[in-house]
Design a protein around this motif. Sequence first.
Motif, short mmCIF file in Angstrom:
data_model
loop_
_atom_site.label_atom_id
_atom_site.label_comp_id
_atom_site.label_asym_id
_atom_site.label_seq_id
_atom_site.Cartn_x
_atom_site.Cartn_y
_atom_site.Cartn_z
N GLY A 123 50.52 41.69 -34.04
CA GLY A 123 51.69 41.74 -33.17
C GLY A 123 51.91 43.09 -32.51
O GLY A 123 52.69 43.21 -31.56
N ALA A 124 51.22 44.11 -33.01
CA ALA A 124 51.36 45.44 -32.41
C ALA A 124 50.74 45.46 -31.02
O ALA A 124 49.74 44.78 -30.77
CB ALA A 124 50.70 46.49 -33.29
N HIS A 125 51.33 46.20 -30.13
CA HIS A 125 50.77 46.32 -28.78
C HIS A 125 51.00 47.72 -28.25
O HIS A 125 51.94 48.41 -28.65
CB HIS A 125 51.37 45.27 -27.83
CG HIS A 125 52.84 45.44 -27.60
ND1 HIS A 125 53.79 44.90 -28.45
CD2 HIS A 125 53.53 46.12 -26.64
CE1 HIS A 125 55.00 45.22 -28.02
NE2 HIS A 125 54.88 45.96 -26.92
N ILE A 126 50.11 48.14 -27.37
CA ILE A 126 50.18 49.46 -26.75
C ILE A 126 50.17 49.28 -25.24
O ILE A 126 49.29 48.60 -24.70
CB ILE A 126 48.98 50.34 -27.18
CG1 ILE A 126 48.98 50.55 -28.69
CG2 ILE A 126 49.02 51.69 -26.46
CD1 ILE A 126 47.75 51.26 -29.21
N THR A 127 51.15 49.85 -24.57
CA THR A 127 51.22 49.78 -23.12
C THR A 127 50.72 51.10 -22.54
O THR A 127 50.51 52.08 -23.26
CB THR A 127 52.65 49.53 -22.63
OG1 THR A 127 53.47 50.66 -22.98
CG2 THR A 127 53.23 48.26 -23.25
N ALA A 128 50.56 51.12 -21.22
CA ALA A 128 50.08 52.33 -20.56
C ALA A 128 51.02 53.50 -20.82
O ALA A 128 50.57 54.65 -20.96
CB ALA A 128 49.95 52.08 -19.05
N THR A 171 51.94 48.08 -18.19
CA THR A 171 50.65 47.40 -18.31
C THR A 171 50.19 47.36 -19.77
O THR A 171 50.17 48.39 -20.45
CB THR A 171 49.57 48.11 -17.47
OG1 THR A 171 49.95 48.07 -16.09
CG2 THR A 171 48.22 47.44 -17.63
N LEU A 172 49.83 46.18 -20.27
CA LEU A 172 49.35 46.04 -21.64
C LEU A 172 47.93 46.59 -21.74
O LEU A 172 47.05 46.17 -21.00
CB LEU A 172 49.37 44.57 -22.06
CG LEU A 172 48.91 44.27 -23.49
CD1 LEU A 172 49.84 44.93 -24.50
CD2 LEU A 172 48.83 42.77 -23.73
N VAL A 173 47.74 47.51 -22.66
CA VAL A 173 46.42 48.12 -22.86
C VAL A 173 45.72 47.49 -24.06
O VAL A 173 44.56 47.09 -23.99
CB VAL A 173 46.54 49.64 -23.04
CG1 VAL A 173 45.16 50.27 -23.28
CG2 VAL A 173 47.18 50.27 -21.81
N VAL A 174 46.46 47.41 -25.19
CA VAL A 174 45.87 46.86 -26.42
C VAL A 174 46.87 45.93 -27.08
O VAL A 174 48.07 46.21 -27.12
CB VAL A 174 45.51 47.99 -27.42
CG1 VAL A 174 44.92 47.40 -28.70
CG2 VAL A 174 44.54 48.97 -26.80
N ALA A 175 46.36 44.81 -27.60
CA ALA A 175 47.18 43.89 -28.39
C ALA A 175 46.42 43.56 -29.67
O ALA A 175 45.22 43.28 -29.64
CB ALA A 175 47.46 42.61 -27.61
N VAL A 176 47.13 43.61 -30.80
CA VAL A 176 46.50 43.34 -32.10
C VAL A 176 46.88 41.94 -32.56
O VAL A 176 48.05 41.56 -32.53
CB VAL A 176 46.94 44.38 -33.15
CG1 VAL A 176 46.31 44.06 -34.51
CG2 VAL A 176 46.55 45.78 -32.71
N ALA A 193 47.41 65.39 -16.39
CA ALA A 193 47.16 64.09 -15.75
C ALA A 193 48.48 63.35 -15.54
O ALA A 193 49.41 63.45 -16.33
CB ALA A 193 46.23 63.25 -16.61
N THR A 194 48.54 62.59 -14.45
CA THR A 194 49.70 61.77 -14.14
C THR A 194 49.28 60.30 -14.12
O THR A 194 48.28 59.94 -13.49
CB THR A 194 50.29 62.13 -12.76
OG1 THR A 194 50.67 63.51 -12.76
CG2 THR A 194 51.51 61.28 -12.45
N LEU A 195 50.03 59.45 -14.82
CA LEU A 195 49.72 58.03 -14.88
C LEU A 195 50.12 57.34 -13.57
O LEU A 195 51.26 57.45 -13.13
CB LEU A 195 50.44 57.38 -16.06
CG LEU A 195 50.22 55.87 -16.25
CD1 LEU A 195 48.78 55.59 -16.65
CD2 LEU A 195 51.19 55.33 -17.30
N LEU A 196 49.18 56.61 -12.97
CA LEU A 196 49.46 55.85 -11.76
C LEU A 196 49.53 54.35 -12.05
O LEU A 196 50.18 53.60 -11.32
CB LEU A 196 48.39 56.12 -10.69
CG LEU A 196 48.28 57.59 -10.22
CD1 LEU A 196 47.21 57.70 -9.15
CD2 LEU A 196 49.61 58.10 -9.71
N THR A 211 40.49 50.27 -18.01
CA THR A 211 40.65 51.57 -17.36
C THR A 211 42.12 51.82 -17.05
O THR A 211 42.91 50.87 -16.96
CB THR A 211 39.86 51.65 -16.03
OG1 THR A 211 40.38 50.70 -15.10
CG2 THR A 211 38.38 51.39 -16.26
N LEU A 212 42.46 53.08 -16.87
CA LEU A 212 43.79 53.47 -16.41
C LEU A 212 43.62 54.35 -15.18
O LEU A 212 42.73 55.21 -15.13
CB LEU A 212 44.55 54.23 -17.49
CG LEU A 212 44.99 53.43 -18.73
CD1 LEU A 212 45.71 54.36 -19.71
CD2 LEU A 212 45.89 52.27 -18.34
#
Length: 209
Positions: free
Chosen positions: A148-153, A170-175, A162-165, A124-125
């Motif tokens: 090695g790809a990664h997606i952060t918040a 924060t790491l969301v996804v790692a491949v 929307a505003t990110l809190l 969740t975010l």
Amino acid sequence: MSEDTKVVAELRESFGKGFARRLRAAGKIPAVIYGHGTEPVHVALPGHQVSLIIRRANALLELDIAGKEQLALVKDVQKDPVHQIIEHIDLLVVKKGEKVTIDVPVVLTGEPFAGTIANLDATTLSLEVEATHIPQNIEVSVEGLEEGAHITAADVTLPKGATLLTDAETLVVAVSVPVLELESDADAETEEPAEGETEAEAAEEDAAE
């Protein structure tokens, strides 16, 4: 607001476990509405309708309480741990145009590069959004991503307004590439005595001849 979120709530003045059981037996759910400095209001909600609505995360109800309309956000759903029957719901008073803080589920879409897997680290975010524009989920595409790809918040595309809190780093996804389970040395050592035993048995048979 859609028609399926309009709910007629009945005011209740009786409390206690016995009364709550009778309500549930009648197909209703006891609930309390609070917030904005108002006194808590105890109501009974139509069980089947509300149980369908709250399948969505952060459900918003448009309540009709004795002819008065009130928006309320589902904040907590208490269920029987064994039978999963809804025992009680906490509702937070909200107003149109007001912003609320919520945790929105993350949903992965697409497929990463062949032979890799996408690991969801943050399910969740936390966002600040308008109460009447709460997203059901946040979609994050992993299509074609390689090891090695990664997606952060910070990389996630948020719904309009929307505003990110959540911390942006924060790491969301790692491949990654899944690790294959290889035969352990212990298994190999277990097999060797078996071969030895077979040779011994063969030697005993030769000696007998």
